[in-house]
Design an enzyme around this catalytic site. Sequence first.
Site, PDB file in Angstrom:
ATOM      1  CG  HIS A  60      -2.465  -0.784   1.533  1.00  0.00           C
ATOM      2  ND1 HIS A  60      -2.790  -1.559   2.394  1.00  0.00           N
ATOM      3  CD2 HIS A  60      -2.443  -1.948  -0.317  1.00  0.00           C
ATOM      4  CE1 HIS A  60      -2.938  -2.268   2.435  1.00  0.00           C
ATOM      5  NE2 HIS A  60      -3.133  -2.937   1.186  1.00  0.00           N
TER       6      HIS A  60
HETATM    7  C1  LIG Z   1       0.356  -9.744  -1.844  1.00  0.00           C
HETATM    8  C2  LIG Z   1      -0.912  -8.152  -1.599  1.00  0.00           C
HETATM    9  C3  LIG Z   1      -2.381  -8.319  -1.242  1.00  0.00           C
HETATM   10  C4  LIG Z   1      -3.266  -7.262  -1.144  1.00  0.00           C
HETATM   11  N1  LIG Z   1      -4.150  -7.123  -1.349  1.00  0.00           N
HETATM   12  C5  LIG Z   1      -4.689  -5.634  -1.343  1.00  0.00           C
HETATM   13  C6  LIG Z   1      -6.328  -5.384  -0.971  1.00  0.00           C
HETATM   14  O1  LIG Z   1      -6.726  -6.727   0.085  1.00  0.00           O
HETATM   15  N2  LIG Z   1      -7.106  -4.764  -1.097  1.00  0.00           N
HETATM   16  C7  LIG Z   1      -6.833  -3.131  -1.311  1.00  0.00           C
HETATM   17  O2  LIG Z   1      -7.375  -2.211  -1.550  1.00  0.00           O
HETATM   18  N3  LIG Z   1      -5.589  -3.540  -1.912  1.00  0.00           N
HETATM   19  C8  LIG Z   1      -4.955  -4.332  -1.949  1.00  0.00           C
HETATM   20  N4  LIG Z   1      -3.322  -4.609  -2.449  1.00  0.00           N
HETATM   21  C9  LIG Z   1      -3.096  -3.829  -3.742  1.00  0.00           C
HETATM   22  C10 LIG Z   1      -3.730  -3.837  -5.199  1.00  0.00           C
HETATM   23  O3  LIG Z   1      -2.736  -4.722  -5.192  1.00  0.00           O
HETATM   24  C11 LIG Z   1      -3.368  -2.653  -5.503  1.00  0.00           C
HETATM   25  O4  LIG Z   1      -3.768  -1.643  -4.931  1.00  0.00           O
HETATM   26  C12 LIG Z   1      -4.139  -2.443  -7.100  1.00  0.00           C
HETATM   27  O5  LIG Z   1      -3.175  -3.504  -7.782  1.00  0.00           O
HETATM   28  C13 LIG Z   1      -3.193  -1.298  -7.613  1.00  0.00           C
HETATM   29  O6  LIG Z   1      -3.492  -1.383  -9.512  1.00  0.00           O
HETATM   30  P1  LIG Z   1      -2.624  -0.398 -10.431  1.00  0.00           P
HETATM   31  O7  LIG Z   1      -3.595  -0.768 -11.754  1.00  0.00           O
HETATM   32  O8  LIG Z   1      -2.369   1.084  -9.466  1.00  0.00           O
HETATM   33  O9  LIG Z   1      -1.321  -1.254 -10.146  1.00  0.00           O
HETATM   34  P2  LIG Z   1      -0.796  -3.174 -10.214  1.00  0.00           P
HETATM   35  O10 LIG Z   1      -1.772  -4.178 -10.082  1.00  0.00           O
HETATM   36  O11 LIG Z   1       0.053  -2.753 -10.006  1.00  0.00           O
HETATM   37  O12 LIG Z   1      -0.684  -2.609 -11.991  1.00  0.00           O
HETATM   38  C14 LIG Z   1       0.542  -1.925 -12.982  1.00  0.00           C
HETATM   39  C15 LIG Z   1       1.080  -2.441 -14.208  1.00  0.00           C
HETATM   40  O13 LIG Z   1       2.162  -1.907 -14.499  1.00  0.00           O
HETATM   41  C16 LIG Z   1       2.191  -3.004 -15.171  1.00  0.00           C
HETATM   42  N5  LIG Z   1       3.908  -2.124 -15.774  1.00  0.00           N
HETATM   43  C17 LIG Z   1       4.458  -1.321 -14.760  1.00  0.00           C
HETATM   44  N6  LIG Z   1       5.835  -0.787 -14.913  1.00  0.00           N
HETATM   45  C18 LIG Z   1       5.493  -0.970 -16.669  1.00  0.00           C
HETATM   46  C19 LIG Z   1       5.920  -0.500 -17.517  1.00  0.00           C
HETATM   47  N7  LIG Z   1       7.180   0.052 -17.793  1.00  0.00           N
HETATM   48  N8  LIG Z   1       5.748  -1.266 -18.849  1.00  0.00           N
HETATM   49  C20 LIG Z   1       4.936  -1.517 -19.064  1.00  0.00           C
HETATM   50  N9  LIG Z   1       3.474  -2.020 -17.900  1.00  0.00           N
HETATM   51  C21 LIG Z   1       4.864  -1.396 -16.998  1.00  0.00           C
HETATM   52  C22 LIG Z   1       3.110  -4.014 -14.025  1.00  0.00           C
HETATM   53  O14 LIG Z   1       3.392  -5.068 -14.809  1.00  0.00           O
HETATM   54  C23 LIG Z   1       1.442  -4.080 -14.198  1.00  0.00           C
HETATM   55  O15 LIG Z   1       0.861  -5.102 -14.463  1.00  0.00           O
HETATM   56  C24 LIG Z   1      -2.439  -6.136  -2.493  1.00  0.00           C
HETATM   57  C25 LIG Z   1      -1.374  -6.211  -3.504  1.00  0.00           C
HETATM   58  C26 LIG Z   1      -0.443  -7.477  -2.914  1.00  0.00           C
HETATM   59  C27 LIG Z   1       0.768  -7.478  -3.054  1.00  0.00           C
END
Ligand SMILES: Cc1cc2nc3c(=O)[nH]c(=O)nc-3n(C[C@H](O)[C@H](O)[C@H](O)COP(=O)(O)OP(=O)(O)OC[C@H]3O[C@@H](n4cnc5c(N)ncnc54)[C@H](O)[C@@H]3O)c2cc1C
Lengths: 570, 245
Positions: free
Chosen positions: A500
């Site tokens: 987080h």
């Molecule tokens: C084990 C775990 C448990 C969690 N449990 C919870 C929960 O219960 N509740 C909650 O609210 N949140 C939880 N979270 C947090 C939650 O997963 C994240 O807040 C959320 O997934 C973030 O979404 P996002 O789209 O911002 O980023 P991400 O899901 O990280 O997606 C970003 C994507 O961008 C891609 N990327 C990165 N850099 C590049 C690049 N240069 N070029 C192309 N692609 C790229 C990555 O490969 C990834 O697929 C948890 C996280 C983890 C790791």
Amino acid sequence: MATTLPKVDVVVVGLGWTGGIIAAECAKAGLKVIGLERGRKRGTEDYQKIHDEYRYAVRYELMQDLSKETITIRNNRKMPALPMRQLSSFLLGDGLGGSGTHWNGHTWRFYPYDFQIKTMTDEKYGPNKLSSDYLLQDWGVTYDELEPYFYKYDQTAGISGEDKNPFWGKRAQDFPTPPMKRTPILKKFEGATKSLGYSPFMLPSANLSEAYTNPDGEVITACQYCGFCERFGCEYGAKTSPEITVIPTAIKTGNFEARFHANVMEVIKSGNKVTGVRYLDTQSGEEFIQEAEVVVLASYVMNNAKLLMVSNIGEQYDPETGKGTLGKNYCYQILPGATGYFEEQMNTFMGAGALGMSIDDYNADNFDHSDLDFIHGGSISITQTGYRPIETNPIQQGTPTWGAEFKKNSIYNYTRTLSIGAQGASMPHKENYLSLDSKYKDVYGLPLLQMTYNFTDQDRALHKYITEISTNIMKEMGAKTIEGKVAITDYDIVGYQTTHNTGGTIMGANPENSVVNPFLQHWDAENLFVVGAGNFPHNGGYNPTGTVAALAYKSAEGIIKYSKSGGSLV
Amino acid sequence: MTEKPKNYSRRDFLKTTGIATGALIGGGLIGGLVGLNANKTDQEVSEGTINHEMATNQGFQFFQNQREFDVLSNATERIFPKDDLGPGAIDLGVPYFIDRQLAAQYGSNTKEYMHGPFAVGAKTQGYQSRLTRASIFRQGIAQLEEEASKRFEKGFSSLEAEQMDEILTAFQNDEVPMTGVTSAFFFRLLRTATLEGAYADPMYGGNRNMDGWKMKEFPGHQMAYINVIEEEKFQKIEPKSLSGM
Ligand SMILES: Cc1cc2nc3c(=O)[nH]c(=O)nc-3n(C[C@H](O)[C@H](O)[C@H](O)COP(=O)(O)OP(=O)(O)OC[C@H]3O[C@@H](n4cnc5c(N)ncnc54)[C@H](O)[C@@H]3O)c2cc1C
Ligand code: SF4
């Protein structure tokens, strides 16, 4: 030489929750969208043999490959920053769905207080409640403005819950699906918190209590309580994730194309606009420039900040002068709590990622802080996620950590230990920020992102206070022996804490104190949007994704509007 | 994208899974539910002979000589000893588990950032060695031998249990010199790998007969607990391995 590809309406970098939401909404609105994801394509069919703690939870099969890219870390400006060589403290996502594939599914809406924290704290406690070292600010958007977007995400994800928390912001509509099952372990917590005068309620969950079809026609099935949720994909398609909801929705429109193994390295800027992104096809080794009318960064907190920094977009924050906004207000979270050792055996190995009960009596400004040396608080929960045997070896303080006594104790306690945990809010401090590292590079030749971060006095005081409350609850639950979490000192990169991370690309009402406006549109480039928990000016007492998703829906609306009329959205 | 089943209620979903959505979720769900209801007996070959055979018959993927392997085996056994609860690290196959892991990704740190420059750093900055886990184990094991001959004029594997414990404690307390890594770090690695070998799915070569799981009363890979999650009573469930799917 990079090959330039024909211009599209929108290019989205990263296909996790934020990228998926933006892609689906824009594609539904008729915009042509390309999603670039550095990882691979994957889906429910890949999770059929996933009940493997070693491969997925311990060796991080689904997560970022640090041999390609990592961050560097130091506790303060005087220390040399060194690479985070192994994953541990937080687990960065990779591949279709990002961290949304292996998240737990706790789904919260931040408090009305969170969005106006500066105003409301000053009003109630005066302007000097926290020293000026803490960079508290309002978000430029209110809870009421976000409510419809929160509900949109609840509906898309089919969130299971009950509207029984007397403290949280008003919900215009109830949860789309009923709460999960109240297990004996949860009932213990429920009874104890009630008898202490608190108000327990079922934790809002993206592990669905029943099968559900969302407004886009995507089906999410019912959770089977298999106990392999966090760090794993769901073999049933019962844990709402981007690859079973927003991504198929985007694909169905015919307006969306996902490209995998596409690592974005630069946002190309020209004047007060961006023209596209440069990326590497990591399989062929070819470089491409994808031109687009709108560029959306959805590559998580770390990479969003890094891409802006390496592309020279915005002014880097400088802790010395306080100038600049990029990298500012990086926050994490603190995890107070207590562990109780019981005599009776419990089914601790069963569970689901978001199976839990919570109280919010000590979250946000729900209690009086007049005589306390901190603000905010945290949600206090018990979750029954399913203890896994490699990583769960509970022993009481003073027990040897190996040998016969260790073996006996860790085996005995495995089914007799419960923990209460809190997501403690984290306030921004002028010395905590993100920047570029001057020494270490990734495999693409770009500098690593550098994190300068330590816990502050505010964190330590909050941790201590909430730990005491958790200890009391555990006592009331009837534990034989209770251990409160050890007081925190310095932030340590070793040992899982939470994924987080927040801040670095913060939102706000004006360009002086923020990177993006309330539509997450960059102040310096009107066709660039930056989406994720990096937008949070501080971190609240909850998991972030519900709030991140609501912001993504609001941003998508902004992008669609921008693509018609252009200009600044504020 | 995978085809999704229609909007079944949970009941329907469970009832019709095998027919309607068998392709989506595989045979796993059915197997899991049958297992819960019928608790069919463990079909793995039971203890005794097979343990012994496996323990001596597996060959090495990483280690090159028996002596190194024996040092590793004895050290893991001290960390997770045989007792009245059940087998220790050796009978669980932990040394073979570690041997295989050292020969694989784990041993060569393929998913970790291994570029220089290397500096010692503060404790809060974590692992900073240029050494892979494979080299750390190799060096650590040599150092266990060295320490044994220094203190007791014997090889590590010929020591009494308490003598081995004394040496392992010295490693744990960072009192033994090592190059490029601390002895405390090596000890932590060894301890963690031992627990991994005791409790990982048996398909990795440790946790033989699922005995690690049986001791802990962890049922391993079950597809669902939905039918029993509300039970007050502790559920004793025959464990299942992924390799048995
Ligand atoms: C084990 C775990 C448990 C969690 N449990 C919870 C929960 O219960 N509740 C909650 O609210 N949140 C939880 N979270 C947090 C939650 O997963 C994240 O807040 C959320 O997934 C973030 O979404 P996002 O789209 O911002 O980023 P991400 O899901 O990280 O997606 C970003 C994507 O961008 C891609 N990327 C990165 N850099 C590049 C690049 N240069 N070029 C192309 N692609 C790229 C990555 O490969 C990834 O697929 C948890 C996280 C983890 C790791
Ligand atoms: S606990 Fe539920 S949601 Fe989580 S992986 Fe198992 S079945 Fe899926």
